[in-house]
Design a protein around this motif. Structure first.
Motif, PDB file in Angstrom:
ATOM      1  N   GLY A  66       0.807  -1.211   0.000  1.00 38.51           N
ATOM      2  CA  GLY A  66       0.000   0.000   0.000  1.00 38.51           C
ATOM      3  C   GLY A  66       0.834   1.252   0.000  1.00 38.51           C
ATOM      4  O   GLY A  66       2.025   1.234   0.333  1.00 38.51           O
ATOM      5  N   ALA A  67       0.163   2.360  -0.374  1.00 37.68           N
ATOM      6  CA  ALA A  67       0.833   3.663  -0.395  1.00 37.68           C
ATOM      7  C   ALA A  67      -0.100   4.699   0.208  1.00 37.68           C
ATOM      8  O   ALA A  67      -1.287   4.754  -0.127  1.00 37.68           O
ATOM      9  N   VAL A  68       0.447   5.517   1.104  1.00 37.16           N
ATOM     10  CA  VAL A  68      -0.274   6.637   1.693  1.00 37.16           C
ATOM     11  C   VAL A  68       0.086   7.876   0.888  1.00 37.16           C
ATOM     12  O   VAL A  68       1.243   8.320   0.907  1.00 37.16           O
ATOM     13  N   VAL A  69      -0.895   8.430   0.170  1.00 36.54           N
ATOM     14  CA  VAL A  69      -0.648   9.572  -0.714  1.00 36.54           C
ATOM     15  C   VAL A  69      -1.130  10.834  -0.014  1.00 36.54           C
ATOM     16  O   VAL A  69      -2.339  11.083   0.098  1.00 36.54           O
ATOM     17  N   VAL A  70      -0.194  11.629   0.444  1.00 35.12           N
ATOM     18  CA  VAL A  70      -0.504  12.797   1.254  1.00 35.12           C
ATOM     19  C   VAL A  70      -0.951  13.988   0.405  1.00 35.12           C
ATOM     20  O   VAL A  70      -1.797  14.781   0.816  1.00 35.12           O
ATOM     21  N   ALA A  71      -0.444  14.104  -0.788  1.00 31.28           N
ATOM     22  CA  ALA A  71      -0.592  15.327  -1.588  1.00 31.28           C
ATOM     23  C   ALA A  71      -2.055  15.687  -1.839  1.00 31.28           C
ATOM     24  O   ALA A  71      -2.930  14.818  -1.959  1.00 31.28           O
ATOM     25  N   VAL A  72      -2.285  16.986  -1.966  1.00 28.07           N
ATOM     26  CA  VAL A  72      -3.571  17.507  -2.428  1.00 28.07           C
ATOM     27  C   VAL A  72      -3.446  17.771  -3.926  1.00 28.07           C
ATOM     28  O   VAL A  72      -2.381  17.616  -4.507  1.00 28.07           O
ATOM     29  N   GLY A  73      -4.571  18.169  -4.545  1.00 23.20           N
ATOM     30  CA  GLY A  73      -4.545  18.453  -5.975  1.00 23.20           C
ATOM     31  C   GLY A  73      -5.120  17.325  -6.796  1.00 23.20           C
ATOM     32  O   GLY A  73      -4.866  17.234  -8.002  1.00 23.20           O
ATOM     33  N   PHE A  74      -5.942  16.492  -6.161  1.00 23.78           N
ATOM     34  CA  PHE A  74      -6.571  15.379  -6.871  1.00 23.78           C
ATOM     35  C   PHE A  74      -8.073  15.669  -7.055  1.00 23.78           C
ATOM     36  O   PHE A  74      -8.435  16.759  -7.453  1.00 23.78           O
TER      37      PHE A  74
END
Length: 730
Positions: free
Chosen positions: A98-106
């Motif tokens: 798994g991957a925790v995707v922190v970024a905004v802009g989705f």
């Protein structure tokens, strides 16, 4: 594709973590994440990933995830959003879970962001990687020291938190840090739910030995129906408390039917969550207390609560607070009252609420004597102790503290012995006294607010009721289009989505619903003949797929005699033309006047989050004014239908007010189940309105009906897919 449940285990309890976007800059999250893991005692492998660095905080840095020699369970991606796709591409041949995707802009950022979100979900699915987020504050396994958020005030405990707001999570962490006995086992910021959704974490928490209850802050669920299905399976062992924001009328969508206009976000959410065994909380200051009580106390067998107070004010306020939440304050048995009189002064009240009237001022062990008598009473399901307990040593004399400590041990033993919940409300809760610490260590909640105390007791009663009824309640699985009617299929093929009353009644009559007799008149003469064929006066209503609310168009005439029917026919058509010149007019429906009874509304609306839900309540032309309705999710069982009927406030009308006979409850229940089956067989039905339905002692009769169709209905949830841990998009 890998085993989804095994992937989640590796994500929530990883043996190794890669920090993608690791930084040598101490101010960057890519540096702070590594520092937090090291200082938090995380014992797994930490792999910094950065193509431009060689060492960070004593750890070797790798240029990519694929370059890491060992197996990586979880990646924390702290890069800007546009870089995430290439990172996932790099993981194609790894065994990353798994991957925790922190970024905004989705997806939260508009069309371009949604396209980017769709791209990372596609890549993740292609490479067998589950995504947490994006737009997430991260996740924490508190007992393991896995802190991918950076918050340093997260107390260890037994509550798992699923949260859709980073700020709300910080608020709950801070609140818990100021309270003894409240803490967390896990935290997940679910973010946009682009891949992993709320319901997919529940099975892990249910099996997790460190978790005794689940806390959710929800703004909107991607798949509310799947959450209901999974929650129903989990809540019998692991309680779930949900705080849903967006509860105001502003969130109501426009709808053509009464049912649609009444299906407010909060009304539907609270009802269907309760149906699944979930406790719905309305206030943020109640959430942790309710969840903590559910995690540490036995559920209540009923809603009968006894009050033991050391002052008349607290006793009265507690009774008011319980009554406001629909809980009962029963009278104690004569035997219990006799026991109380034996240990309390003459001025004490021993009926419930019990006011000790100074009887505990010099000896707080009297609280134990009173509680022992009350909690053993067969009329009592739970007990609230309200007033100053735990603060007598502060209020009066230091020596009382030792007496209260011993009393606290005895009170906790009593609750455990009788298997009945005890909640303590004390004005001295904020002083962190030792008697309160003893209570909390033994699973007895101590709170300052009466409202919070009664919210906890309500939750314990509701939870107990729902768990007891779990086997008889809906499984929330929709079977899909198994027996769609020819009429609906034909109308959809012609692009029609709104059925006239005539079409609606024909379809429902074919499904054996109790529709009042009806005939269509297409001329004044035919109207007279049809009216004469019925015994007595008739009701006449305009038939048009373009006029849903016929009363608004003066399109209804009641109590019409046969010799008046021709003129009435002309009058109704003229009124309809005045109302809408372009409306299609198919004629006039003629029906015998129905027997008077209680006017109900029964309807179905396709909720955006939870799918089709059925509604029942007081009907008639003032239904939106009265708003006395209740909801349940389809498919309905008989137990669901009875519970739904019992949620209507105006029970006195159903039971026979002012000498009238009670309505036939069994007939109403049969109608609700039949409506549920009809909509389940015809998933194109997006709204169904039966209003009014006349309920009498002899049965029910549907007087008016309207059906709205959806040309692109939602696909029913695949139960096998849910069982395997997947999502409906896989």
């Amino acid at each position: 594709m890998t085993d989804r449940s095994a992937d989640i285990d590796r994500i929530m309890d990883p043996d190794s973590v890669a920090i993608v976007g690791a930084s040598t800059d101490e101010t960057k999250r890519g540096y702070q994440a590594i520092k937090t893991l090291q200082k938090g005692g995380y014992e797994g492998e930490i792999y910094p990933v950065n193509p431009s660095a060689e060492e960070i905080r004593g750890l070797e840095v790798y240029p990519t995830v694929s370059a890491i020699p060992g197996r990586v369970d979880l990646a924390l991606i702290v890069t800007p959003a546009p870089i995430v796709p290439q990172i996932l591409e790099d993981c194609a041949d790894t065994d990353l879970a798994g991957a925790v995707v922190v970024a905004v802009g989705f997806g939260e950022a508009g069309e371009d962001g949604q396209a980017l979100e769709d791209e990372i979900v596609r890549l993740a699915n292609e490479h067998g990687v589950r995504l947490v987020g994006p737009n997430t504050s991260g996740m924490i396994n508190v007992h393991q020291g896995l802190n991918l958020v950076g918050a340093d005030t997260v107390p260890e405990g037994n509550l798992a938190l699923l949260c859709q707001s980073g700020n709300m999570a910080i608020s709950l962490f801070t609140e818990a840090a100021t309270r003894d006995g409240v803490g967390f086992s896990h935290y997940v910021g679910v973010g946009n739910e682009a891949d992993l959704q709320f319901h997919e974490y529940l099975s892990f928490f249910d099996a997790d030995p460190q978790t005794d209850a689940v806390v959710c802050y929800v703004e909107g669920m991607s798949d509310g129906r799947a959450f209901l299905e999974q929650a129903r399976e989990v809540t019998t062992d692991t309680p779930i408390a949900v705080l849903k924001s967006g509860r105001s009328d502003v969130g109501k969508r426009s709808a053509s039917s009464h049912t649609g206009s009444l299906a407010g976000d909060a009304a539907v959410t609270d009802a269907v969550l309760e149906q699944a065994g979930v406790v719905s909380v309305e206030r943020s200051d109640e959430l942790l207390s309710v969840a903590s009580a559910l995690s540490s106390l036995p559920s209540a067998d009923g809603d009968n609560v006894a009050i033991l107070a050391d002052g008349g004010g607290h006793a009265t306020l507690a009774a008011d607070a319980l009554a406001e939440r629909g809980l009962s304050v029963p009278q104690l048995t004569e035997e219990t009252q006799a026991k109380l009189k034996a240990v309390l002064p003459d001025a004490a009240s021993v009926v419930n609420p019990v006011d000790v009237a100074g009887g505990t001022d010099d000896d707080q062990s009297v609280f134990v004597d009173c509680a022992a008598a009350i909690i053993a009473d067969p009329n009592v399901d739970a007990l609230v102790l309200s007033g100053l307990f735990g603060g007598y040593g502060i209020r009066f004399a230091d020596q009382y503290t030792e007496v209260e400590i011993e009393a606290a041990h005895d009170l906790a033993d009593l609750a455990d012995e009788h298997g009945k919940p005890l909640v303590v409300q004390s004005a001295y809760e904020g002083f962190d006294t030792e008697p309160h610490a003893v209570l909390r260590e033994n699973g007895v909640p101590v709170v300052e607010s009466l409202d919070v105390a009664t919210a906890s007791l309500e939750a314990l009663a509701t939870y107990g009721e729902r768990v007891a009824a779990a086997d008889e309640s809906s499984d929330f699985l929709l079977t899909g289009d198994t027996d769609a009617t020819e009429t609906i299929t034909d109308l959809l093929s012609r692009g029609r989505t709104q059925l006239s009353e005539l079409e609606s009644k024909r379809v429902l009559s074919d499904a054996n619903l109790p529709i009042t007799p009806f005939e269509l008149a297409t001329s004044p003469d035919e109207a007279r003949d049809l009216a004469a064929a019925f015994d007595g006066p008739v009701a006449m209503k305009i038939v048009s797929p373009d006029i849903v609310h016929k009363s608004d168009a003066s399109g209804v005439a009641l109590g019409v005699d046969a010799d008046e029917a021709g003129d009435t026919y002309d009058d109704l058509l003229a009124a309809a033309r005045d109302y809408d010149l372009d409306a299609q007019l198919d004629g006039v429906l003629v029906s015998p006047m129905a027997d008077a009874g209680v006017e109900l509304i029964v309807g179905v609306v396709d909720d955006e989050q939870f799918g089709p839900v059925v509604m029942c309540g007081l009907g008639g032309v003032f239904v939106e004014v009265l708003e006395d309705v209740a909801f349940r999710a389809l498919p309905l069982t008989e137990a669901d239908a009875r519970s739904l009927l019992s949620d209507i406030d105006a029970q006195e009308l159903l039971e026979g007010a002012r000498g009238n006979p009670p309505v036939d409850h069994d007939a109403v229940v049969e109608l609700l189940v039949a409506v549920s089956e009809f909509v389940e067989d015809n998933p194109s039905v997006s709204e169904l309105d039966l209003n009014p339905v006349f309920a009498t002692e002899d049965g029910v009769e549907v007087v008016d009906a309207a059906i709205t169709l959806d040309t692109d209905p939602a696909v029913p949830v695949d139960s096998e897919l849910v069982a395997s841990g997947g999502t409906t998009d896989d």
